[in-house]
Design a protein around this motif. Structure first.
Motif, PDB file in Angstrom:
ATOM      1  N   CYS A  48     -22.691  52.212 132.765  1.00 51.17           N
ATOM      2  CA  CYS A  48     -22.954  53.653 132.708  1.00 51.17           C
ATOM      3  C   CYS A  48     -23.584  54.007 131.367  1.00 51.17           C
ATOM      4  N   TYR A  51     -22.598  60.081 131.070  1.00 52.40           N
ATOM      5  CA  TYR A  51     -21.791  60.835 132.036  1.00 52.40           C
ATOM      6  C   TYR A  51     -21.374  62.154 131.417  1.00 52.40           C
ATOM      7  N   LEU A  73     -23.032  61.013 136.531  1.00 51.31           N
ATOM      8  CA  LEU A  73     -23.123  59.741 135.832  1.00 51.31           C
ATOM      9  C   LEU A  73     -24.405  59.017 136.206  1.00 51.31           C
ATOM     10  N   ALA A 105     -14.518  55.925 137.880  1.00 51.30           N
ATOM     11  CA  ALA A 105     -15.405  57.073 138.070  1.00 51.30           C
ATOM     12  C   ALA A 105     -14.740  58.121 138.950  1.00 51.30           C
TER      13      ALA A 105
END
Length: 328
Positions: A48, A51, A73, A105
């Motif tokens: 990632c 986010y 994200l 997540a």
């Protein structure tokens, strides 16, 4: 997912229309799908780059839970090379990332709800989510089980089979139709128009859908091209919201910002056949609020990302009873 093996440990990726033939030790055009010993790996799985808890209007989605927020994200990599890319630092470069499992997540999105934020779910955005395919597929399934919504903000440059396999888990999409000529896609984005149009056509009816077109000064903003885009979209469904976005110089393009008159003209052309037309990145134009296509009453008032729903009751305009296409 979605590849075949070829001679000499080559692999053929089938996620997007590029159909990259990738030699061992090499990567596809997107930079994140890699051939390791004759097996195709998603090297960005769980990686990632960004986010945040965003207003849903930032996606932009104006007809999907207005006034709510969504846990957003993104990763790295893209299968287009748009000269005007606004997120080039993560789409075209190699930024630092942090690992975020699908379970993590989903828990982060649920935590926002627990803390009292009106969080409806997860948005896969910032970079190209179809180049994060396996991760999005896994995360979206878990999110759906947890009662959360899934949103894709995408360039739409994907093959039909992967799209259809993911769509059952997707609640809303904003798809960039970057222009309405193949020449623009080839010269400015390194892609083709037809696969994007097909993505829109397939997605329609499977999830809530909105379209964004960034008007780049002198390249895709002529009245004729705008009219062809509008005719095509109106032929699919005149209730699909269309967002025109103002271009500013970025990445490799230094053309002047989109003139106000161009934005105004595009908006007026679109309003002849589409019921919901917006202009973004131009707050002074006051073209962000939703008005009733029947009587002109303001239904959703937007100032920046401050949103107030004030004129819809039971899915219809409180003033005239016109049915309003909006998920609430």
């Amino acid at each position: 997912m979605f590849y075949t093996k070829g001679p000499g440990e080559q692999v053929n990726c089938k996620v997007c229309p590029r159909l990259c033939n990738i030699a061992p030790g090499k990567q596809g055009f997107c930079r994140v799908r890699q051939n390791q010993g004759g097996t195709l790996y998603a090297a960005n799985y769980g990686q990632c780059s960004s986010y945040a808890l965003d207003p849903i209007e930032k996606k932009p989605l104006y007809h999907f839970y207005p006034g709510h927020v969504i846990f957003s994200l993104g990763t790295v990599g893209c299968n287009l090379r748009c000269g005007f890319c606004q997120n080039w630092q993560i789409a075209q470069e190699t930024p630092d990332t942090t690992y975020l499992s699908p379970e993590q997540a989903v828990q982060l999105a649920l935590r926002q709800k627990k803390h009292g934020y009106p969080c409806v779910g997860l948005a896969y955005t910032y970079s190209e989510p179809f180049m994060w395919y396996e991760y999005v597929y896994d995360t979206a399934g878990l999110a759906r089980e947890a009662g959360l919504k899934n949103v894709l903000v995408t360039n739409g440059y994907v093959n039909e089979q992967p799209l259809r396999e993911l769509l059952p888990y997707i609640d809303a999409m904003n798809i960039d139709v970057k222009a309405f000529t193949d020449d623009f896609y080839r010269s400015t984005c390194g892609g083709r128009l037809d696969p994007v149009l097909r993505t829109v056509e397939v997605a329609r009816g499977h999830c809530h859908l909105e379209i964004t077109t960034l008007l780049v000064t002198g390249l895709n903003d002529s009245p004729g091209e705008i009219s062809r885009l509008v005719d095509w979209l109106a032929g699919l469904d005149p209730d699909i919201p269309l967002h025109f976005s103002r271009y500013f110089p970025n990445y490799k393009l230094d053309l002047p910002p989109t003139p106000e008159e161009t934005l105004r003209q595009a908006r007026d052309i679109a309003r002849r056949k589409l019921r919901y037309v917006y202009v973004g990145n131009a707050p002074h134009m006051k073209s962000s609020s939703t008005v009733c296509p029947g009587c002109g009453e303001v239904l959703v008032d937007r100032e920046g990302y401050h949103t107030r729903v004030r004129g819809i009751s039971g899915g219809v305009c409180s003033r005239c009873g016109e049915k309003i296409s909006m998920v609430m």
